[in-house]
Scaffold this active site. Sequence first.
Site, PDB file in Angstrom:
ATOM      1  N   THR A 168      34.683  70.367  27.824  1.00 21.25           N
ATOM      2  CA  THR A 168      33.680  69.430  28.283  1.00 21.25           C
ATOM      3  C   THR A 168      33.347  68.411  27.044  1.00 21.25           C
ATOM      4  OG1 THR A 168      31.408  69.389  29.200  1.00 21.25           O
ATOM      5  CG2 THR A 168      31.787  70.850  27.605  1.00 21.25           C
ATOM      6  N   GLY A 169      32.731  67.162  27.697  1.00 22.73           N
ATOM      7  CA  GLY A 169      32.382  66.259  26.435  1.00 22.73           C
ATOM      8  C   GLY A 169      33.214  65.294  26.667  1.00 22.73           C
TER       9      GLY A 169
ATOM     10  N   SER B 247      26.355  64.208  37.023  1.00 29.42           N
ATOM     11  CA  SER B 247      27.728  64.152  36.333  1.00 29.42           C
ATOM     12  C   SER B 247      28.838  64.890  36.909  1.00 29.42           C
ATOM     13  CB  SER B 247      27.399  64.753  35.077  1.00 29.42           C
ATOM     14  OG  SER B 247      27.058  66.058  34.875  1.00 29.42           O
TER      15      SER B 247
ATOM     16  N   THR C 168      34.649  66.545  37.487  1.00 24.12           N
ATOM     17  CA  THR C 168      33.734  65.704  36.665  1.00 24.12           C
ATOM     18  C   THR C 168      33.518  64.353  37.563  1.00 24.12           C
ATOM     19  OG1 THR C 168      32.782  64.751  34.622  1.00 24.12           O
ATOM     20  CG2 THR C 168      35.153  64.624  35.185  1.00 24.12           C
TER      21      THR C 168
ATOM     22  N   ARG D  10      39.122  54.321  34.380  1.00 21.95           N
ATOM     23  CA  ARG D  10      39.179  55.184  33.206  1.00 21.95           C
ATOM     24  C   ARG D  10      39.360  56.557  33.796  1.00 21.95           C
ATOM     25  NH1 ARG D  10      36.015  59.895  31.703  1.00 21.95           N
ATOM     26  NH2 ARG D  10      36.334  60.128  29.146  1.00 21.95           N
ATOM     27  N   VAL D  11      40.237  57.347  33.223  1.00 20.26           N
ATOM     28  CA  VAL D  11      40.253  58.560  33.440  1.00 20.26           C
ATOM     29  C   VAL D  11      40.162  59.756  32.059  1.00 20.26           C
ATOM     30  CG1 VAL D  11      41.926  60.572  34.109  1.00 20.26           C
ATOM     31  CG2 VAL D  11      41.669  58.342  35.592  1.00 20.26           C
ATOM     32  N   GLY D  12      39.341  60.593  32.078  1.00 23.01           N
ATOM     33  CA  GLY D  12      39.345  61.297  30.919  1.00 23.01           C
ATOM     34  C   GLY D  12      40.186  62.664  31.012  1.00 23.01           C
ATOM     35  N   ASP D  13      39.820  63.848  30.259  1.00 19.74           N
ATOM     36  CA  ASP D  13      40.620  64.907  29.960  1.00 19.74           C
ATOM     37  C   ASP D  13      40.653  65.959  31.214  1.00 19.74           C
ATOM     38  OD1 ASP D  13      37.785  65.435  29.278  1.00 19.74           O
ATOM     39  OD2 ASP D  13      38.674  67.546  28.930  1.00 19.74           O
TER      40      ASP D  13
ATOM     41  N   THR E 288      30.896  67.524  32.372  1.00 18.36           N
ATOM     42  CA  THR E 288      31.825  68.290  33.153  1.00 18.36           C
ATOM     43  C   THR E 288      31.392  69.633  33.524  1.00 18.36           C
ATOM     44  OG1 THR E 288      33.484  66.862  32.330  1.00 18.36           O
ATOM     45  CG2 THR E 288      34.513  68.767  33.288  1.00 18.36           C
TER      46      THR E 288
END
Length: 330
Positions: free
Chosen positions: A238-239, A85, A205, A215-218, A187
């Site tokens: 995280t998450g 991950s 991450t 796609r991009v997360g936080d 992450t």
Amino acid sequence: MGNRRDFLKTTAVASVGLALNSFKSTGEEIIAKNKKVNKPIVISTWNFGLQANDAAWEILKSDGRALDAVEAGVKIPEGDPNERSVGFGGRPDRDGRVTLDSCIMDEFSNIGSVAALEHIKHPISVARAVMEKTPHVMLVGEGALQFALSEGFQKENLLVEASEKEWKEWLKTSAYKPIANIENHDTIGMIALDAHGNLSGACTTSGMAYKMHGRVGDSPIIGAGLYVDNEIGAATATGHGEEVIRIAGCHLVVELMRQGKSPQKACEEAVTRIVKLTKNRNKDLKDIQVGFIALNKKGEYGAYCIQGGFNFAVYDTSGNKLVDSDYFLR
């Protein structure tokens, strides 16, 4: 005569007040100086944080800078081909491409970030290069790769055999449903307070497995997946990144600490806010996991998450340990 008495009386009262204020100020300074700060200290998300902390501690124990410590720490899971991950070995997106997100922040509010970066094993070091060598704070996609190559980073195939096999199996149904606490990690976020009393943080991450390409997360977003205020404290998350972005999560945690809340209470309030918004949108909380960890200038730390299963690692002068986070859903 009366005016003279009044003047003398006023002067005397003012003098006493100044003396008391001086004593109070001196007393507070003595208390502040005598109050022991728990430093150095480093905390990081999930069980692989133990090995990451070991690397960070090698720098912190020698009076090294927190910034160097967090970079060295998160590079451990980034470079592990068995870690599915983060970084090298991370699961690909729906198109079979491994894209990485990362950011870093130091005690001076210098920041650097990369998103949707391919072919580079250590995106955290590219993020630091963005911070130190460009006038920008974030580079993405092909531009981030071009910059990394210009800085001497080596282009590599990050899709390991095990991840490729899983992806091909997933293609048979192409059912996209993020799983909370997948393999007990996600992450890696790391925040540290060094011996000089300065804070820094890093977050990195490979994002959600089989996400849409692009796609991009936080994690690479300052204020969402990571935030550091050297006067107050630091936080990382995280998450499910979409939920963290929705509330500017880590900035919120730090601002709550600024208002006087402990790291623990600040994390709890941020999670509670996500819970409320999730319910307002008629989403099932059982499908969502978000966890925060926070550290203040005193070396006090806290953590909280939506559902059980999240843990974090803490390394200070008493040693390195893994702690199960408290959580909302019981």
